[in-house]
Design a protein around this motif. Structure first.
Motif, PDB file in Angstrom:
ATOM      1  N   PRO A  92       0.829  -1.198   0.083  1.00  0.00           N
ATOM      2  CA  PRO A  92      -0.050  -0.211   0.103  1.00  0.00           C
ATOM      3  C   PRO A  92       0.899   1.285  -0.100  1.00  0.00           C
ATOM      4  O   PRO A  92       2.113   1.305   0.257  1.00  0.00           O
ATOM      5  CB  PRO A  92      -0.748  -0.210   1.298  1.00  0.00           C
ATOM      6  N   PRO A  93       0.235   2.448  -0.378  1.00  0.00           N
ATOM      7  CA  PRO A  93       1.100   3.422  -0.417  1.00  0.00           C
ATOM      8  C   PRO A  93       1.613   4.053   1.021  1.00  0.00           C
ATOM      9  O   PRO A  93       2.758   4.718   0.925  1.00  0.00           O
ATOM     10  CB  PRO A  93      -0.186   4.756  -0.984  1.00  0.00           C
ATOM     11  N   ARG A  94       0.897   3.597   2.059  1.00  0.00           N
ATOM     12  CA  ARG A  94       1.395   4.198   3.298  1.00  0.00           C
ATOM     13  C   ARG A  94       1.984   2.780   4.323  1.00  0.00           C
ATOM     14  O   ARG A  94       1.478   2.666   5.357  1.00  0.00           O
ATOM     15  CB  ARG A  94       0.474   4.808   4.090  1.00  0.00           C
ATOM     16  N   ALA A  95       2.936   2.266   3.514  1.00  0.00           N
ATOM     17  CA  ALA A  95       3.358   0.663   3.993  1.00  0.00           C
ATOM     18  C   ALA A  95       4.255   1.383   5.154  1.00  0.00           C
ATOM     19  O   ALA A  95       5.133   2.303   5.145  1.00  0.00           O
ATOM     20  CB  ALA A  95       4.018   0.048   2.986  1.00  0.00           C
ATOM     21  N   ARG A  96       4.048   0.624   6.216  1.00  0.00           N
ATOM     22  CA  ARG A  96       4.856   0.949   7.488  1.00  0.00           C
ATOM     23  C   ARG A  96       6.065   0.015   7.660  1.00  0.00           C
ATOM     24  O   ARG A  96       6.137  -1.147   7.068  1.00  0.00           O
ATOM     25  CB  ARG A  96       3.773   0.925   8.792  1.00  0.00           C
ATOM     26  N   TRP A  97       6.851   0.321   8.817  1.00  0.00           N
ATOM     27  CA  TRP A  97       8.136  -0.466   8.970  1.00  0.00           C
ATOM     28  C   TRP A  97       7.500  -1.458   9.922  1.00  0.00           C
ATOM     29  O   TRP A  97       6.539  -1.414  10.565  1.00  0.00           O
ATOM     30  CB  TRP A  97       8.900   0.353   9.850  1.00  0.00           C
ATOM     31  N   THR A  98       8.183  -2.584   9.560  1.00  0.00           N
ATOM     32  CA  THR A  98       7.454  -4.040  10.138  1.00  0.00           C
ATOM     33  C   THR A  98       8.653  -4.812  10.767  1.00  0.00           C
ATOM     34  O   THR A  98       9.908  -4.918  10.130  1.00  0.00           O
ATOM     35  CB  THR A  98       6.915  -4.659   9.106  1.00  0.00           C
ATOM     36  N   CYS A  99       8.250  -5.499  11.873  1.00  0.00           N
ATOM     37  CA  CYS A  99       9.177  -6.204  12.491  1.00  0.00           C
ATOM     38  C   CYS A  99       8.759  -7.576  12.365  1.00  0.00           C
ATOM     39  O   CYS A  99       7.672  -8.036  12.887  1.00  0.00           O
ATOM     40  CB  CYS A  99       9.323  -6.173  14.125  1.00  0.00           C
ATOM     41  N   LEU A 100       9.180  -8.305  11.467  1.00  0.00           N
ATOM     42  CA  LEU A 100       8.839  -9.670  10.978  1.00  0.00           C
ATOM     43  C   LEU A 100       9.598 -10.825  11.602  1.00  0.00           C
ATOM     44  O   LEU A 100      10.812 -10.792  11.675  1.00  0.00           O
ATOM     45  CB  LEU A 100       8.841 -10.076   9.374  1.00  0.00           C
TER      46      LEU A 100
END
Length: 1874
Positions: A194-202
């Motif tokens: 998405p346009p506002r993808a967020r930082w992710t801790c996978l």
């Protein structure tokens, strides 16, 4: 310490992995020889320092604790130990305010960061969790690849990407879609970020990913590749699970039990904001080792964390929403899904201020290691809003102020075994090429491919084993000369090559070859060099040489050389005498190759005038001694024109040229050189050379053997097609040949016998049908053939072929020896199996036949075609005829599919897809009247495309279900009456189910989905578990169950036969009924509960009992001041001494249980102080306090948990009770003498002993010890035990036998009896244990006896055999499975149990004895398994078997395990060792003989020992789990007992097993006798009818009907005296009646006169009529000759018929006409007497008797049956029991019409029999006794011997013998004169 929050001590311990293959040394290739002095990024000191602290030299993972900064440790910024490709740059992120790596580009595969730099290196990261801190670039795709290594060296690639549209899996690759979901009407489930993808801790749980999805054990992370387009901050590994939303300060302040995220891993959170408002945390999957309740209680996750349960539809993958799904206005949001429902509740988002309570229902904990090929049961956790959509994990942005909690999710128990299917056999050969068939080194097996499966076929036995893993057809094979490595390549470009450990079947290496396709592989003699030939993508020939010497040591395959050539190569082989030399041949070319210095060079041989030959094969000549020097070796090359060239490879010149002509005159010698332009030679396709002979395979279909001078043909064999390959066995005595028509055979040269090993369809198989009576299967294929196979041997029986017409469908006739076949021309033909001809042909169809189906009763046949026509045939006769033709009934565009039509099990309804593909129609099978229409297109309203039906299938029995497979990858369960949808099952594959099959018991549902077979647990309503099985390389067309329901067949590219590992349960309930879980088990369920816990299949569904549960050790405690004498008053006269010294009164140890040491003295002695003992293990505290002799403990409060081990004895539940007052007859005056016992108690454990030197042989049956002379068959019976005997033990000199029985209502303690073997008398009686005795063992000097209590008792007792005193007793901490004395030291014994092995050392201090204890834990190599058995070998070796099938070897001197190997697939319960041989027996029914002579030598190697030197000599499969075994000193012969109630004689020398003792495993329902009294027959709940020789009581014939119980039986009367007239009629639980011929040993007739179970049956006096009664009270009269039922009497309707008897009418004063009298008694206390003349059709009621029912029943079990019989000495007299208000026998006179006599009984009768020889009557009681009544003398005698209610008594026709039965025990009594 960098990366950690504080210093942590590194503990290093030595780890030994005995018997496991080598694996990669973690990070060894990256570190190099230098040592780094700087601290590692993960903390804990330098890597070298951590390794130096490990004394064993094994690389330690301590340097990676507590976490590791991957980018820092491997210096990503320097790009020396990592690599980058494409657009990779360092940028500053505004959110994180730090530098990150940006990876972008239009092609993900061309823009990436890879760690490590080279593919031959390994990261060696062992952390369980991988943390990926990244942000997807908006509107882009990204890919993350992880290469993980398993413990067995297999490399698995795991990929995450939003490019993937669905989850895909193979043996070496897992692909998880990363899905971003938008809140729109149509969601793009696999779209861009998405346009506002967020930082992710996978957070990836690497261990659970491999365990849940591939059932493999994770070793370490090998490599990582991060592909465009994404931003990545860093990667971390750790064994700890961190919570990113909790800081260290918050955790300390709130004292939370979570692991806060380390500072360097955290994302910055502005003050006043929440972590979850800015970032996303995805944990995939969560820790599946805990049950959900434990996860919630032990972890204080934020309230946003949601745990999801068992995902039964599709493997989970993370899905991310770009918009919030939860509205702040709606604090409670309910989301529905096919699997679970999660409820969102309102709660505070501040973690320290909130306390959430999550209640979970009872959920069965399923270990992740037990899930195989099915949807995982892991509980996935994320920290944002989490829902479920169509089986996917959906991650949503969290709405502020709307945290979530978990709703009641229900039970997720998995009922299927893991796995439920096991591949047993494959019918097929070739697939891509038919030239690959290889010999093994010993010449006993051949290796060949069948499409994507590699098969190893043992020639002598026909057994197959398989190598599974290829995803496409195998194109080439190669096997090393030592049978260590097997190489295989597959067709799919770019060609993948697998290297297998040939002995274990494990894939050691999988690598992508530089070739587009591989057509040939060749190994060097040592197996260190592998050469491959193929084509690149431009079509050029390429030769590659790989080095494979490091594969077995955990290394990788290395490319040594690669060369492109312009000449043709048909065959390429490495010389056996020099691994650096090779040879190749092709069109006009013979080249000699050499590998030197990493370069592969070749030189052409000058062929001269033969340069244009089409050369096809080559072979190196063998010397006569088998060892050929290079100078003496010749190279033979053959051609398609018949030329054979002999080439001297040293001189590189052609020495001789010969040509083989097809019709060479015998008087014309072959010249050395002939002009090949003259004549037509034999087209040679393959060539093989032995020491003195060569084999030639040609395209004319002949295999010819020639001498090396080609002077004449020695032998030839003609095949049915061109020969594609020939190969000599290593000894040169057999030749293996293959043909292009799928034929694999073996020619034995000395005997000139040819054996067909395999045949195959040469095109996909379209349909199949199975036949029950002969065990045959018919298949049709696109190769224009119809083939009939034997399901037992997998061999082809018939082959029908048509050159013009293609068969499309097939169906066996259920009762006649014929089958029907439909063809592409529209013809339907009937074939006879007796004369192999066409019986009739019908051509009513205009299109190709799409499906054929026949009703189970054989009345109607239905066929459909591609034009939509449906034709009905009458096939009740051999020549079927057309009844109806209906046009436009079936879907017209349907392709051949056997499941387009389906018939119900009662033959009344027909279902089909039509008239359109969206409709399913149900019609009456007889009239074709329409009953129901179902529009499938309306079932899935959410889809934009209409569904259509693919296949239909009826449910079994009375379920009333119709299963429909749809195009949307679903299986819909419909109500066949109303058409309503009951439930849906979603396929885990992306293809629709082309075929469905449901087992007869409704337990398993099969589906053919693309190239896989899917199995569902059908009875489970919610979240049914499923398993997926691979192996087919093409779509599976049909799946089906075999007629016996024990196997599964799947057909497509080949025919696969699978064993079902789940025994079908006989359940008469609705398969759709949900399972009911009770909090506790009733008494009636104890037997099933015990059998289920032991790993054995439950025999029947638990039924609530009317009786109270049996007391669990409810005994009175001894009061203070009482004496310690135990009086056995009821045992007087049976024992020489009836006073027992008993130390303690045992109860339940107080919680928590502790290890208690006790001592005791003899009866009447004063208490002594307990001697102090020293405990050497920290977990076993010593008890030095003074203890009284009488130690009172609290009583048991419940039944302890039974260990998951079949070793533990569980007494069979019995509702009967024994009485102490029995009027035994005076000695010498007994009118009954126990003569024989039929059966062996397979429920016991180690309850059989055999001493080969003395011939002593004893076993148990119920509560009897049976001592049998194996030569004469005579028996002695030792009575005395009050309850079922659990185990036996014989002392060293064979003079003393110890037997132990469990406690019960007449024995509050277990009885241990000490028997004098020569005299057969009981010497002493011991009593100490509360519930059951698990094992007995004598010391080597016979001074001590150790007794081990079961899991509920947990007591180990030591007895003196001199004084019979209890020397010591210890309460154990956990259940112990076995105990044994050290044969070299009488003061040492060893126990094995749940988690440890315990060494006990006896210490004697004067008259006191104590134990010194030492424990060693179960080796880590065994995983979570338990040690279940043990035996001593050569000093100082101890062998232990485990619950997982491994055998580990211990050095008792050092107390360490140094070796382990996989010995079986199941739990090993029996181990025996003598000399260099070891015998293992398991619950998989396998008995194996192992050669362990090298183990003492391996002991000296210590931890470096490998189990490859231990090999299996022999294997036998018996009829049940092995529970007892005894063998001679040489281990050549022995006796083995199984849970099936059978004792086998085993001869390893001959490899045979002979049945010694056998009996029914379940309840015996009837015993009948032949008129001549030569044989008797018994029937039981196991569905068997067994015929015994009355003289020897040996089993002669057995008739078996699967999945049914045989409830009643009758033998033809004396009027049928001829042998051919001897028949037995049996009644079954399904209402069928079967007539068996004794002389022909075959079933002659099957009738179905009843709808419910038959309960009684009898022949008329002339044997021409059968009278049968059922559970509903109906009596049917049938003719056994015609099978017709001509009369049904319903006078007893409503009550089950309990007895039917017929006798000839001899009295004319009864007032009715007839030639015989017969009676019927029913359970409502009614008896009817009839006079009949069946030939005239007369049947008249003579008498109707009704008796009052008992007011109350004193019997603890069911009500007594109502029984009646004609009196043999007065045929006009009826004798009745169970009828009336009192316990009595009633004599009723038919003449006087009144009761003339009543004889009182002590209890209500359960069985009755009257002697035809004397006026004797025997009555059996539920109190385990029987009473013999002498009606003439008026006396009565009572007898004991049975262990349960005596429910059956039968005198023989002469009255000399009496048979009595209690459950499965049969006692034979001899009637003596008073």
């Amino acid at each position: 310490m960098a990366g950690g929050s504080g210093a942590r001590e590194v503990h290093c311990r030595r780890v030994s992995r005995p018997g496991s293959p080598g694996s990669e040394v973690p990070a060894a290739s990256l570190a190099g020889p230098r040592a780094e002095a700087r601290p590692a990024g993960g903390g804990g000191g330098s890597r070298r320092a951590a390794q130096d602290r490990c004394s064993s030299g094994v690389p330690s993972a301590a340097w990676q604790h507590p976490f590791l900064n991957v980018f820092r440790h491997f210096r990503v910024d320097e790009w020396k130990r990592s690599s980058k490709e494409g657009d990779v740059a360092v940028v500053t992120d505004k959110v994180l305010k730090s530098a990150v790596y940006r990876i972008r580009g239009s092609v993900s595969a061309s823009n990436y960061i890879q760690l490590p730099r080279a593919s031959t290196q390994s990261l060696g990261l062992t952390g369980r969790y991988l943390y990926v801190l990244f942000r997807p670039l908006p509107t882009k795709h990204f890919v993350i690849h992880l290469d993980m290594s398993t413990e067995d060296g297999q490399v698995i690639r795991v990929s995450f990407s939003n490019l993937f549209k669905e989850f895909k899996s193979s043996a070496t690759w897992l692909q998880f879609p990363f899905v971003f979901e938008t809140k729109t009407p149509r969601r793009d489930l696999a779209g861009v970020a998405p346009p506002r993808a967020r930082w992710t801790c996978l957070q990836l749980d690497l261990r659970n990913v491999l365990m849940v999805y591939l059932n493999r054990h994770y070793s370490h992370l090998k490599s990582i590749r991060l592909c465009a387009s994404l931003l990545v901050r860093n990667l971390y590994t750790s064994d700890l699970s961190f919570d990113p939303a909790v800081t260290v300060a918050e955790a300390r302040h709130a004292k939370l039990s979570v692991n806060p995220m380390p500072r360097e891993m955290t994302f910055p959170v502005p003050k006043g904001e929440s972590w979850h408002d800015r970032y996303i945390h995805i944990r995939f999957p969560s820790d599946g080792s805990k049950v959900p309740g434990e996860q919630v209680e032990n972890s204080c996750f934020p309230p946003e964390a949601v745990f999801l349960g068992h995902m039964s539809r599709r493997p989970p993958h993370p899905v991310v929403f770009d918009k919030p799904l939860l509205s702040s206005r709606s604090p409670v949001t309910q989301t529905s899904s096919p699997t679970l429902s999660c409820q969102v509740l309102s709660a505070s988002s501040r973690l320290p201020e909130v306390s959430l309570t999550c209640k979970y229902p009872e959920v069965s904990s399923v270990s992740a290691a037990s899930i195989h090929g099915q949807c995982p049961s892991a509980w996935d956790e994320v920290t944002d809003a989490h829902t479920v959509a169509r089986g996917r994990h959906v991650l949503a942005d969290k709405s502020s102020g709307v945290p979530m909690a978990l709703e009641d999710i229900g039970s997720c128990k998995l009922f299927l075994p893991d796995p439920v299917l096991r591949l047993k056999g494959v019918i097929g050969f070739g697939g891509h090429s038919t030239q690959w068939a290889l010999w093994t080194k010993d010449g006993k097996s051949v290796v060949y491919p069948c499409h994507a499966v590699i098969i190893v076929l043992q020639i002598d036995t026909g057994q197959q084993r398989f190598f599974l893993g290829h995803t496409d057809k195998v194109s080439a094979l190669a096997l090393t000369g030592s049978d260590t490595l097997l190489a295989s390549a597959q067709v799919q470009p770019p060609s993948m090559v697998r290297l297998w450990d040939f002995q274990t079947g494990a894939c050691l290496s999988l690598f992508r070859s530089p070739l587009h396709t591989i057509c040939s592989l060749s190994f060097s003699g040592s197996g260190t060099l592998l050469c491959g030939v193929g084509k690149d993508r431009h079509g050029r020939t390429v030769v590659v040489a790989w080095g494979t010497d490091q594969v077995g040591l955990g290394g990788e395959v290395v490319v040594l050389a690669k060369v492109h050539t312009d000449f043709d190569i048909q065959t390429f082989r490495i010389a056996f005498f020099d691994e650096t030399r090779m040879a190749s041949c092709g069109r006009g070319s013979v080249r000699l190759w050499r590998l030197r210095g990493g370069v592969l060079r070749s030189c052409a041989v000058d062929l001269g005038e033969y340069c244009s030959l089409e050369l096809s094969d080559l072979a190196f000549a063998q010397a006569l001694d088998g060892r050929c020097a290079p100078s003496a070796s010749m190279l033979f090359v053959c051609s398609h024109s018949g030329h054979i060239l002999e080439i001297d490879h040293q001189r590189m010149a052609v020495q001789h040229v010969r040509r083989l002509l097809p019709a060479q005159p015998p008087d014309v010698p072959l010249t050395e050189k002939q002009n090949f332009s003259v004549g037509s030679g034999i087209a040679i396709s393959s060539f093989s050379v032995s020491a003195a002979t060569c084999a030639v395979g040609s395209e004319d279909g002949y295999l010819r053997l020639w001498p090396l001078d080609f002077s004449s043909v020695l032998l030839e064999a003609e095949h049915d097609g061109p020969v594609s390959s020939v190969s000599f066995s290593p000894d040169g005595l057999r030749v293996l040949s293959t043909t292009t028509s799928g034929h694999l055979g073996c020619l034995d040269v000395p005997s000139r016998e040819y054996t067909v090993l395999a045949r195959s369809h040469m095109a996909p198989v379209l349909a199949l049908s199975t036949e029950q009576n002969r065990g045959q299967m018919a298949t049709v294929s696109l190769d224009h053939t119809v083939r009939i196979w034997d399901l037992a041997t997998l061999q082809q029986l018939y082959d029908f072929s048509s050159s013009e017409d293609t068969p499309c469908a097939v169906a066996f006739h259920p009762t006649m020896p014929s089958f029907f076949c439909g063809f592409s021309s529209g013809a339907v033909r009937s074939f006879s199996l007796e004369n192999s001809g066409v019986l009739v042909e019908h051509t009513r169809h205009r299109g190709a036949i799409t499906s054929l189906v026949i009703t189970p009763d054989g009345r109607f046949l239905f066929s459909s075609c591609s034009q939509g026509s449906l034709v009905q045939y009458s096939c009740a006769v051999s020549r079927c005829c057309v009844l109806r033709v209906a046009a436009n009934m079936v879907c017209q565009d349907g392709r051949p599919n056997p499941n387009i039509l389906a018939v119900s099990g009662d033959s009344c309804r027909l279902a089909f897809v039509g008239p359109s593909k969206c409709m399913v129609t149900i019609v009456e099978s007889a009239s074709l009247d329409k009953l129901l229409h179902v529009d499938v297109s309306t079932l899935n309203l959410a889809s934009n495309h209409p569904d259509w039906a693919v296949a239909v299938c009826f449910g079994p029995g009375k379920s009333g279900h119709l299963l429909v497979s749809t195009s949307s990858n679903k299986a819909v369960v419909l109500d066949a009456e109303s058409g309503h949808v009951i439930r849906e099952l979603s396929s885990v594959r992306s293809r629709a189910c082309s075929s469905l099959a449901l087992s007869d018991d409704g337990r398993l549902l099969l589906a053919a989905t693309d190239r896989t077979v899917t199995v569902w647990d059908y009875p489970t309503q919610a979240n049914p578990s499923c398993q997926v099985y691979i192996g087919h390389s093409e779509p599976v067309h049909v799946v089906a169950f075999t007629p016996d329901q024990l196997q599964v067949i799947s057909v497509g590219d080949a025919i696969f036969l699978w064993d079902i590992l789940a025994t079908p349960e006989r359940d008469g309930s609705d398969p759709e009924a949900p399972p009911v879980h009770e909090a506790g088990s009733s008494a009636g369920q104890l037997e099933d509960l015990a059998s289920g816990a032991s790993g054995l299949p439950r025999q029947q569904v638990p039924i609530p009992s009317q009786a109270s549960p049996p007391p669990l050790s409810t005994h009175d405690r001894l009061l203070e001041g009482s004496t310690g004498t135990f009086s056995a008053s009821d045992e007087e006269g049976l024992c020489e001494e009836n006073h027992v010294s008993e130390a303690f009164l045992q109860g339940q140890a107080p919680a928590p249980p502790v290890l208690v040491e006790r001592e005791a003295s003899g009866a009447g002695d004063a208490p002594r102080d307990t001697a102090k003992s020293s405990w050497t293990h920290a977990e076993l505290p010593s008890h030095h306090s003074q203890m009284s002799e009488w130690s009172l403990r609290s009583g048991k409060t419940g039944l302890p948990t039974r260990p998951d081990s079949y070793k533990h004895f569980t007494p069979r539940y019995k509702a009967s009770t024994r009485v102490k007052s029995v009027s035994f007859p005076p000695a010498g005056r007994e009118q009954l003498r126990l003569k024989a016992v039929v059966g062996y108690n397979g429920n016991g454990r180690a309850n059989m002993v055999w001493r080969p030197d003395t011939g002593f042989f004893a076993y148990t049956c119920g509560r009897l010890v049976v001592v049998e002379d194996l030569h004469s068959g005579t028996q002695r019976h030792w009575l005395g035990h009050p309850q079922e005997i659990s185990t036996l033990a014989l002392n060293q000199d064979g003079q003393i036998l110890a037997s132990a029985s469990c406690c019960g209502n007449t024995a509050v303690r277990c009885q241990i009896r000490i028997w004098d073997v020569p005299k057969g008398l009981c010497r002493h009686l011991l009593s100490h244990h509360d519930t059951a005795v698990q094992a007995l063992a004598f010391s080597p000097d016979d001074e001590f006896l150790v007794t081990l209590g079961d899991y509920a008792d947990r007591n180990l007792a030591l007895w003196s055999m001199a004084t019979y005193e209890l020397l010591s007793s210890t309460c154990l901490l956990e259940p112990v499975h076995g105990v044994a004395f050290n044969p070299w030291d009488a003061n040492e014994l060893i126990c094995v149990g749940t988690s440890a092995i315990t060494f006990w050392l006896l210490q004697h201090h004067g008259t006191d004895t104590s134990f010194q204890v030492h424990q060693e834990p179960v080796p880590e190599e065994l995983g979570a398994s338990e040690l279940t058995s043990l035996c001593y070998g050569a000093s100082p070796l101890l062998y232990c078997g485990s619950s997982s099938g491994q055998v580990c070897v211990w050095d008792t001197g050092t107390g360490h395990c140094f070796l382990a190997w996989e010995a079986d697939d199941g739990e090993i319960g029996v181990l025996l060792c003598s000399g260099s041989r070891l015998i293992s027996g398991s619950n998989t029914k396998r008995l194996r003989l192992w050669a362990v002579g090298v183990v003492p030598e391996l002991r000296r190697k210590g931890s470096s020992a490998r189990s490859s030197s231990v090999f299996m000599e022999r294997e036998l499969t018996l009829d049940g789990a092995i529970v007892s075994a005894s063998f001679d000193g040489g281990m050549d012969m022995g006796v083995v007992g199984t849970t099936a109630g059978t004792i086998w004689y085993i001869s390893w020398t001959e490899g045979t097993s002979t049945r010694l003792i056998s009996g029914h495993r379940t309840k015996v329902n009837e015993v009948v006798f032949s008129p001549s009294e030569s044989h008797c027959a018994t029937c039981g709940d196991d569905g068997s009818v067994r015929v015994w020789s009355l003289a020897s009581m040996e089993l002669v014939i057995q008739f078996q009907v699967l999945n049914q119980s045989c409830l009643c039986l009758a033998w033809t009367p004396p009027s049928c005296g001829l042998p051919e007239q001897q028949q037995v009629v049996a009644g079954y639980s399904d209402g069928t009646l079967r007539v068996f011929s004794i002389s022909r040993t075959a079933m002659e007739l099957k009738m179905h006169p009843h709808r419910t179970a038959l309960t009684a049956i009898a022949f008329s006096s002339d044997g021409q009529t059968i009278l049968s009664g059922d559970k509903d009270g109906l009596v049917a009269i049938s003719h056994p000759c015609t099978g017709m039922t001509f009369r049904v009497l319903s006078d007893h309707r409503g009550a089950p018929i309990s007895a039917i008897q017929s006798t000839s009418k001899e009295y004319g004063d009864l007032g009715v006409e007839g030639v015989e009298l017969w009676l019927a008694a029913s359970g409502d206390q009614r008896v009817s007497v009839w006079a009949s003349d069946w030939l005239r059709g007369r049947c008249e009621l003579l008498e109707w008797l009704s008796f009052p029912a008992p007011a109350t029943s004193e019997a603890p079990g069911l009500l007594p049956p109502s029984l009646a019989a004609f009196c043999p000495w007065d045929r006009a007299m009826l004798v009745c029991v169970g009828l009336g208000a009192h316990e009595e026998v009633v004599f009723y006179s038919l003449r006087q019409k009144q009761v003339v006599q009543k004889t009182p009984l002590p209890f209500f009768a359960m069985s009755l029999s009257l002697s035809p020889g004397a006026q004797l009557m025997v009555v059996g009681f539920a109190e385990c006794m029987l009473r013999l009544l002498d009606c003439a003398a008026g006396t009565a005698q009572d007898f004991e011997g049975h262990d349960d209610s005596v429910h059956l008594c039968r005198f023989t026709p002469s009255g000399r013998l009496l048979f009595t039965a209690a459950h499965n025990e049969i006692l034979v009594w001899e009637v003596t004169d008073p």
